[in-house]
Design an enzyme around this catalytic site. Structure first.
Site, PDB file in Angstrom:
ATOM      1  N   GLU A 267       0.841  -1.193   0.000  1.00  0.00           N
ATOM      2  CA  GLU A 267       0.000   0.000   0.000  1.00  0.00           C
ATOM      3  C   GLU A 267       0.877   1.243   0.000  1.00  0.00           C
ATOM      4  O   GLU A 267       1.773   1.343   0.838  1.00  0.00           O
ATOM      5  CB  GLU A 267      -0.927   0.005   1.211  1.00  0.00           C
ATOM      6  CG  GLU A 267      -1.921  -1.160   1.214  1.00  0.00           C
ATOM      7  CD  GLU A 267      -2.926  -1.094   2.364  1.00  0.00           C
ATOM      8  OE1 GLU A 267      -2.927  -0.084   3.108  1.00  0.00           O
ATOM      9  OE2 GLU A 267      -3.701  -2.045   2.513  1.00  0.00           O
ATOM     10  N   HIS A 286      -7.880   1.262   1.093  1.00  0.00           N
ATOM     11  CA  HIS A 286      -7.828   1.077   2.549  1.00  0.00           C
ATOM     12  C   HIS A 286      -8.572   2.201   3.274  1.00  0.00           C
ATOM     13  O   HIS A 286      -8.027   2.903   4.128  1.00  0.00           O
ATOM     14  CB  HIS A 286      -6.382   0.991   3.049  1.00  0.00           C
ATOM     15  CG  HIS A 286      -6.261   0.180   4.315  1.00  0.00           C
ATOM     16  ND1 HIS A 286      -5.116  -0.485   4.663  1.00  0.00           N
ATOM     17  CD2 HIS A 286      -7.144  -0.066   5.309  1.00  0.00           C
ATOM     18  CE1 HIS A 286      -5.289  -1.112   5.825  1.00  0.00           C
ATOM     19  NE2 HIS A 286      -6.526  -0.869   6.232  1.00  0.00           N
TER      20      HIS A 286
END
Length: 319
Positions: A267, A286
């Site tokens: 990420e 996220h």
């Protein structure tokens, strides 16, 4: 001289306004960084003179090597009361106090339903067609009423998922290594005979487990292989619970109908990653915990943690 405090990964640039930092401003100078810094050496160069660091969830791992580059660090604050990306042993060895904050279960639960509904009713492709002058009605949606929702994990979030599913008229099955029939019944769910049975019988499988040694890689290639061809897999928990390559293969080959994802092995996800282009994937970056109530709690909690630390009585410490 005042202590120096940095807030990392303030992507939305709201940390300094969403809470009242005036309670500590006489003794602490606070600033935030809105850009994520992957390179450890560069990050240490940017924040090496800070006494206090506030981090958002697991966006920036705090490893032993990073702690070694931060000799002035005295207090590390993470949002929530659990952060697997902090080396707590290294923190203790360097005399760094680590504190957490409260974290609500409603925002990730609500986002999970957004992913389920978005996939079930093909919201994104239909909206794109609507905006771009594409076909008027090109898909047939999945009705949730009467379908079976399989929950892997029945904690705070899983329990609320079961309640909402019941309101939709869904059948709910749940499984986790330590789940009891009593807990399942309490949440309005049925205890699955096994993980395999849950995967085989569910129309939608949603993951709500904490990542640990027992849950890492829990959903592998064979597990995905027993799912219904029309089933949806939803993961708003942790990416490492699912074999990523096996999931991509199943999606590419149409062995399951789709996946709703909010968590990833890397990420931010690389721009050339296949999950960014697969048509049967609905994904968000996220965002599960990224909501007004949680952010207010996180940063208000950070101020409280700093106040308590300055008073010599740290609160919500993680060990």
């Amino acid at each position: 001289m005042n202590l120096k405090c940095v807030i990392l990964d303030d992507y939305q640039n709201v940390a300094l306004t969403i809470a009242d930092w005036s309670a500590v401003q006489e003794r602490v100078d606070v600033f935030s960084l809105t850009e994520h810094i992957d390179d450890e050496a560069l990050l240490a160069e940017k924040i090496g003179d800070c006494d206090i660091i506030v981090i958002m969830r697991e966006r920036t791992p705090f490893t032993a090597s990073l702690f070694a580059r931060l000799p002035k660090l005295k207090l590390l604050i993470t949002s929530g009361m659990r952060n697997a990306s902090i080396d707590l042993k290294a923190a203790a060895e360097r005399g760094v106090t680590v504190c957490g904050t409260a974290s609500g279960s409603e925002p990730p639960m609500e986002l999970t339903w957004a992913l389920i509904l978005g996939l079930a009713r093909h919201v994104v492709p239909e909206n794109n067609a609507f905006r771009q002058g594409g076909p008027w009605q090109s898909s047939v949606g999945m009705t949730l009423n009467g379908k079976r929702l399989g929950l892997l994990g029945l904690g705070k979030i899983g329990g609320r998922m079961a309640q909402i599913a019941s309101a939709f008229g869904m059948k709910v099955t749940a499984w986790s290594p330590n789940l009891t029939a009593e807990r399942a019944q309490e949440c309005g769910a049925e205890l699955a005979a096994s993980k395999e049975a849950l995967l085989r019988d569910s129309d939608i499988v949603s993951i709500h487990l904490v990542l640990g040694e027992r849950s890492r890689g829990l959903i592998g290639r064979d597990d995905i292989g027993v799912m219904k061809p029309g089933a949806l897999l939803i993961n708003t928990s942790r990416a490492a619970i699912v074999d990523g390559e096996a999931l991509i293969d199943a999606l590419q080959q149409g062995r399951i109908a789709g996946a709703g994802l909010d968590v990833f092995d890397i990420e931010p996800l690389p721009l050339n990653h296949p999950l960014r282009t697969l048509p049967n994937v609905l994904a968000t970056p996220h965002l599960g915990y990224v909501a007004d109530s949680n952010y207010q709690g996180y940063f208000k909690g950070a101020v409280e943690d700093i106040q308590a630390f300055l008073a010599g009585s740290p609160i919500r410490t993680l060990k």
